[in-house]
Design an enzyme around this catalytic site. Structure first.
Site, short mmCIF file in Angstrom:
data_model
loop_
_atom_site.label_atom_id
_atom_site.label_comp_id
_atom_site.label_asym_id
_atom_site.label_seq_id
_atom_site.Cartn_x
_atom_site.Cartn_y
_atom_site.Cartn_z
N ASP A 51 0.78 -1.43 -0.01
CA ASP A 51 0.07 -0.04 0.01
C ASP A 51 0.75 0.98 0.01
O ASP A 51 0.57 2.17 -0.92
CB ASP A 51 -0.75 0.03 1.33
CG ASP A 51 -1.98 -1.02 1.28
OD1 ASP A 51 -3.15 -0.60 0.89
OD2 ASP A 51 -1.82 -2.17 1.67
N ASP A 81 -6.44 4.36 -5.40
CA ASP A 81 -6.30 3.43 -4.41
C ASP A 81 -5.22 2.41 -4.69
O ASP A 81 -5.31 1.41 -5.52
CB ASP A 81 -7.55 2.40 -4.08
CG ASP A 81 -7.80 1.31 -3.01
OD1 ASP A 81 -6.72 1.44 -2.40
OD2 ASP A 81 -8.95 1.10 -2.59
N THR A 86 -6.79 -5.35 0.50
CA THR A 86 -5.68 -5.16 1.13
C THR A 86 -5.67 -6.46 2.30
O THR A 86 -4.69 -7.49 2.24
CB THR A 86 -5.26 -4.08 1.96
OG1 THR A 86 -5.13 -2.83 1.47
CG2 THR A 86 -4.12 -4.48 3.17
N LYS A 188 -14.82 -6.95 -7.90
CA LYS A 188 -16.34 -7.24 -7.93
C LYS A 188 -16.71 -6.48 -9.13
O LYS A 188 -17.50 -7.29 -9.89
CB LYS A 188 -17.03 -6.38 -6.65
CG LYS A 188 -16.89 -6.92 -5.37
CD LYS A 188 -17.50 -6.51 -4.05
CE LYS A 188 -17.20 -6.87 -2.96
NZ LYS A 188 -15.92 -6.63 -2.34
N ASP A 211 -12.23 3.82 -3.95
CA ASP A 211 -12.70 2.33 -4.46
C ASP A 211 -13.55 2.31 -5.56
O ASP A 211 -13.44 1.28 -6.29
CB ASP A 211 -13.48 1.87 -3.20
CG ASP A 211 -12.64 1.69 -1.92
OD1 ASP A 211 -11.29 1.00 -2.04
OD2 ASP A 211 -12.97 1.91 -0.94
#
Length: 272
Positions: A51, A81, A86, A188, A211
């Protein structure tokens, strides 16, 4: 207007290249064997060395090339992002992980890049890893093969690690034939555009603008729709609150079916 289009395409090209580099960083951290995990707010809200390194790489690269990034002409904002999914990354569910770079103009998501660092990782030790999906509204989306979910089936994809009663109630109301619980908003949306799921239902304020910005563009560019749970379009201007406080509802096809089945109790509980 031509100047604005030129800037956008330069930015998309740069973000595409940066996203590929970010995917390499994500894989390198796993290979090193030290994820450097810290908890940000709770046990399910994690941050890793990947990250931090990806965030630094993306921000520094874009800052060098576009020093006045948030205001170019009118308002052009980039939502990043560095590692979406994560928790799944720390648990070895590598196909859930994505790097997201979304570009918005005057509050509307208009271009997006999704890098999937471990795409194809189950194909064996000699497999070429990673892919980058990108899209621009009015131009299209690229880097994948668009597929439809099975006709007549309601397959819902939802959160794997951030569920609660609201999420469960809303998913149940969709009368699903199957429910896929996976990590990452980017992942998704990939499920929707590749025919693995019919709808993405997340009745919770858990995800944020970084996101959804890039995935929303990819979905919209191929005819899908992503909104909050009330059916409101998400806004991405630089002053907007980061939390998607009224959740997320998305579908490649038949969006109205899923929107019509959201319970009133869920809508009342999630304030835009």
């Amino acid at each position: 207007m031509a100047s604005s289009h030129t800037v956008l395409m330069r930015l998309v090209a740069s973000a595409y290249s940066i996203a590929q580099k970010a995917g390499m960083i994500v894989r390198h951290v796993i290979a090193e064997g030290d994820l450097g995990i810290v908890e940000k707010t709770c046990a399910t809200d994690l941050q890793t060395k990947a990250d931090r390194l990806v965030q630094m790489s993306i921000c520094s690269s874009l800052a060098r090339k576009f020093p006045k990034l948030t205001i170019i002409g009118e308002e052009l904002v980039v939502w990043v992002d560095p590692l979406d999914g994560t928790k799944e990354y720390t648990e070895g569910l590598l196909d859930n992980v994505t790097v997201l770079i979304g570009i918005a103009y005057e509050g509307k998501a208009i271009a997006g890049i999704i890098n999937q660092p471990y795409y194809n990782y189950q194909a064996g030790p000699d497999a070429v890893l990673g892919r980058t999906i990108w899209g621009v509204l009015g131009l299209g989306a690229f880097g994948f093969q668009l597929k439809e979910a099975p006709a007549g089936k309601h397959i819902v994809t939802t959160t794997r690690s951030h569920s609660n009663k609201l999420v469960t109630d809303c998913v149940t109301a969709m009368n699903p034939d199957d429910v896929l619980r996976v990590g990452g908003a980017g992942n998704k949306i990939i499920q929707l555009i590749e025919g693995k799921a019919s709808a993405y239902v997340f009745a919770s304020p858990g995800c944020k603008k970084w996101d959804t910005c890039a995935p929303e563009v990819i979905l919209h560019a191929v005819g899908g729709k992503l909104t909050d749970i009330h059916g409101n379009a998400l806004q991405y201007n630089k002053e907007v609150k980061h939390m998607n406080s009224a959740g997320v509802l998305a579908a490649l096809r038949n969006y109205d079916y899923y929107a019509s089945r959201v319970p009133e109790s869920v809508k009342q509980a999630l304030v835009p």
